[in-house]
Design a protein around this motif. Structure first.
Motif, short mmCIF file in Angstrom:
data_model
loop_
_atom_site.label_atom_id
_atom_site.label_comp_id
_atom_site.label_asym_id
_atom_site.label_seq_id
_atom_site.Cartn_x
_atom_site.Cartn_y
_atom_site.Cartn_z
N ASP A 173 32.31 62.86 105.28
CA ASP A 173 31.64 61.59 105.61
C ASP A 173 32.27 60.52 104.72
N ARG A 174 33.08 59.70 105.38
CA ARG A 174 33.83 58.72 104.59
C ARG A 174 32.92 57.73 103.90
N GLU A 175 31.78 57.44 104.55
CA GLU A 175 30.89 56.47 103.96
C GLU A 175 30.22 57.00 102.70
N GLN A 176 30.08 58.33 102.62
CA GLN A 176 29.53 58.91 101.40
C GLN A 176 30.61 59.09 100.34
N GLN A 177 31.80 59.54 100.77
CA GLN A 177 32.91 59.71 99.83
C GLN A 177 34.19 59.51 100.61
N ALA A 178 34.79 58.37 100.34
CA ALA A 178 35.98 58.01 101.11
C ALA A 178 37.22 58.72 100.59
N THR A 179 37.23 59.15 99.35
CA THR A 179 38.42 59.77 98.75
C THR A 179 37.99 61.02 97.98
N HIS A 180 38.73 62.05 98.21
CA HIS A 180 38.52 63.31 97.47
C HIS A 180 39.76 63.54 96.62
N ARG A 181 39.57 63.65 95.30
CA ARG A 181 40.70 63.88 94.38
C ARG A 181 40.73 65.37 93.99
N LEU A 182 41.76 66.02 94.45
CA LEU A 182 41.95 67.46 94.16
C LEU A 182 43.14 67.64 93.23
N VAL A 183 43.16 68.74 92.56
CA VAL A 183 44.31 69.07 91.67
C VAL A 183 44.88 70.40 92.13
N LEU A 184 46.14 70.32 92.54
CA LEU A 184 46.86 71.54 92.97
C LEU A 184 47.69 72.02 91.79
N THR A 185 47.49 73.28 91.42
CA THR A 185 48.21 73.85 90.26
C THR A 185 49.16 74.93 90.75
#
Length: 688
Positions: A173-185
């Motif tokens: 839901d973009r309105e709740q969270q427009a960006t998700h920051r993930l870390v790929l290791t």
């Protein structure tokens, strides 16, 4: 021969690799004498040989990844050349990999765009990490930072290589969270292992699933009524949680907002600024508008907010005076309190600015009375007189209670209609008219005139004679008067000797209803004309004979023979008489007094005088022309009165042979004779 050495990369300088002399079976003491040298195709000399001992050592650390890049086997080939005798030996250095490189990603961060409408299970390829090391020192596995929406799965390609995939495990839901920051290791298999992280930024692509939302459901603003066009009223703002075109908001008035308000105000589609666009009015002090905010999505979504604008009144409207009813003209006998007009006085401003006071000048016979709300009655407050003032220009002044006040004036013309309240008026109470006698029939005598200040039929005057008698005769037989202009005419010839003066009344009457009248007395004085000859009163003749006076034969001088008495019915000079001798048989014997008419002897009588004398006396008046009468007096000289008076026809003069009487007698006798002869002839004829 050939010798192979293995050396780990990054071995420090001076580290021993081996002993080339020993490994090749060469006397180390002879290396210098035989002028040994190492030949390689590399630009760097990574190894040294000790000429005394034949020990082979590292001259410069080797970076396998730089030297061999991605080759699975990294080999350095050298040739050892010895002289005396010439010998060639091959040396092969196998550079062994050490875990000196961490995995690395080509980019510092990775972005993945994910539409928010995707269902769980959607997969997205993640980037592969690069590790210059080989074998187990290269990348062995990947891990992903914990997230409720994503997890990591490894996939194998057809060539057996593996790659990571990002798998959606929960709807976004973009309105709740427009960006998700993930870390790929990425982690290699070295000991100890090395790893590298890279941020993976998942951007949720918007779907137009949110309508714009205003900051306030109701906006309130206040603005002056006289604000010019372009004045900012309020700025509304609506936020749309969507992004891009889906989150771009455009503002407009809702269709439910009246067209008048949409013309009066304008709203900027991008900024939401509501400004004045026309002339404001305060008929409705609180204006209500609906503003719509709509996004630019394919299927635009919208929301509305209410805008309440309070118009603060400015005293910019003057009172408006409307004449709703007017009775004009009004009769001059209207009683005080008669309603003339009904006025409507309105002021479009509200409150104190719309309250109005109304007045008219004080010097008028009218007043204003409040009637219904905003209505005034104009009524008479005094008596009217059209003959004094035929109309009134009434200026009505209306002033509101604003600050500053505004005044409006309106002129009202009230015509006063005539009422027959004025009788005709003559310029004098009596008129004197002088007319000469013997006037012709229909002669103009005089014109009376009466004025009537009324107008129309009320002021049109007719004239007539009031019934009366003059000298026993009806006035109408003597005079006539023009009905329209009052001219008086004589219907008969006046005779001064019969009627010297008289009076009558002329009545002037208007044509009003009821009519009013006035009368004037006209005195008529008849002027004398010399139309009467003197009348001889004495001596008088009888039966046509001459009057005889007997005078003694011995009469003395100045003896009064007779006195001629005459009268003249005329007046004044026309009746002044004078006496003259027209003929005397003896001019030396008699004289006549011109004023008294006395006939006297001029001398004493003589015996030789004729016994009969005849005197003709002329009596003349002083008219112009003069009139006269004559009388013949026979004078007989005798001492006694004779029984028979002599004939004075001869009077001492030969009588005429024929006089008129003799002629009449002769003619009469002849006629009778002829008639008698004719009768005798008729009888004779009858007998025969």
């Amino acid at each position: 021969g050939q010798v192979v050495y293995s050396i780990a990369e990054e071995t420090e300088s001076g580290a021993s690799v081996g002993n080339i002399a020993k490994d090749l079976g060469i006397d180390a003491a002879t290396l210098s004498a035989r002028k040994f040298r190492m030949i390689t195709g590399s630009s760097k000399q990574y190894f040294n040989i000790n000429a005394s001992t034949g020990a082979l050592s590292v001259n410069e650390p080797i970076d396998r990844e730089q030297l061999c890049e991605l080759k699975s086997a990294c080999l350095l080939n050298y040739e050892l050349v010895l002289e005396n005798p010439l010998e060639l030996y091959r040396m092969e250095f196998k550079v062994l990999d050490i875990n000196d490189n961490s995995p690395s990603f080509p980019l510092s961060e990775y972005h993945i765009n994910v539409p928010e409408f995707l269902s769980p299970g959607a997969r997205f390829t993640l980037p592969n990490a690069q590790d210059l090391d080989e074998g187990t020192n290269s990348v062995q596995n990947y891990t992903l930072s914990p997230d409720e929406h994503f997890h990591l799965e490894m996939q194998t390609r057809g060539d057996g290589s593996k790659y990571p995939e990002l798998v959606l495990k929960k709807a976004l839901d973009r309105e709740q969270q427009a960006t998700h920051r993930l870390v790929l290791t990425a982690k290699d298999g070295g000991d100890p292992p090395k790893s590298s992280d890279v941020p993976v930024i998942v951007t949720v692509l918007d779907t137009n699933d949110n309508a714009p939302e205003f900051e306030h459901s109701v906006y309130r603003a206040s603005i002056l009524e006289n604000s010019p066009s372009g004045t900012l009223v309020v700025q509304v703002h609506a936020a749309d949680l969507d992004e891009g075109p889906n989150g771009e908001v455009r503002y407009s008035f809702s269709n439910t907002t009246s067209a008048d308000l949409q013309r009066t105000f304008s709203i900027h589609p991008q900024t939401g600024e509501v400004t004045v666009n026309g002339v404001l009015a305060v008929q409705r002090p609180l204006l209500e508008m609906l503003i719509e905010a709509r996004d630019n999505g394919a299927f635009g979504m919208s929301s509305t907010a209410k805008l309440l604008v309070e118009i603060t009144d400015v005293n910019n409207h003057g009172p408006e005076i409307t004449i709703t009813s007017l009775s004009s003209p009004i009769p001059e006998d209207a009683v005080p309190g008669t309603v003339i007009a009904l006025l409507s006085i309105m002021d479009k401003d509200p409150g104190e600015n719309g309250k109005v006071t109304c007045q008219i000048p004080d010097n008028l016979p009218f007043q204003l009375k409040p009637s219904l709300e905003s209505y005034y009655s104009l009524v008479t407050s005094g008596l009217l007189d059209r003959e004094l003032i035929s109309g009134y220009n009434i200026t009505i002044t209306a002033t509101d209670l604003g600050s500053p006040p505004i005044t409006t004036q309106k002129s009202l013309w009230v015509q006063i209609s005539d009422v027959n309240d004025n009788p005709p008026v003559f310029s004098a109470d009596t008129f004197d008219v002088f007319v000469e006698e013997n006037n012709p029939l229909g002669a103009f005598l005089y014109q009376v005139s009466a004025s009537d200040p009324d107008i129309g039929e009320n002021g049109r005057v007719s004239y007539m004679l009031r019934n009366s008698t003059v000298a026993g005769s009806a006035l109408a037989s003597l005079l006539s008067v023009s009905l329209s202009n009052g001219s008086i005419y004589a219907k008969c010839a006046f005779d001064f000797e019969q009627l010297r003066s008289f009076y009558f009344q002329v009545e002037a009457k208007d044509n009003g209803s009821p009519s009013l009248s006035a009368a004037i007395t006209v005195n008529v004085y008849i002027s004398d004309q010399n139309d009467n000859a003197p009348a001889i009163l004495y001596p008088t003749s009888q039966n046509g004979s001459i009057a005889v006076e007997v005078v003694p034969r011995l009469a003395d001088e100045d003896y009064l023979v007779t006195k001629v008495v005459a009268d003249d019915e005329d007046n004044a000079e026309n009746a002044w008489l004078s006496y003259h001798l027209a003929h005397s048989s003896d001019s030396t014997l008699f004289r006549l007094a011109p004023h008294s008419g006395e006939l006297r002897t001029t001398r004493s009588m003589r015996s030789t005088d004729f016994l009969k004398h005849k005197v003709v006396v002329v009596v003349r008046d002083h008219g112009d022309p003069p009139l006269s009468s004559t009388v013949t007096v026979g004078i007989l000289l005798a001492d006694t009165l004779p029984q028979a008076l002599p004939d004075f026809d001869d009077s001492g003069e030969p009588p005429p042979l024929l006089n008129a009487t003799n002629i009449y007698l002769i003619v009469s006798l002849a006629c009778v004779s002829c008639i008698f002869a004719a009768f005798l002839l008729f009888l004779a004829i009858v007998r025969l």
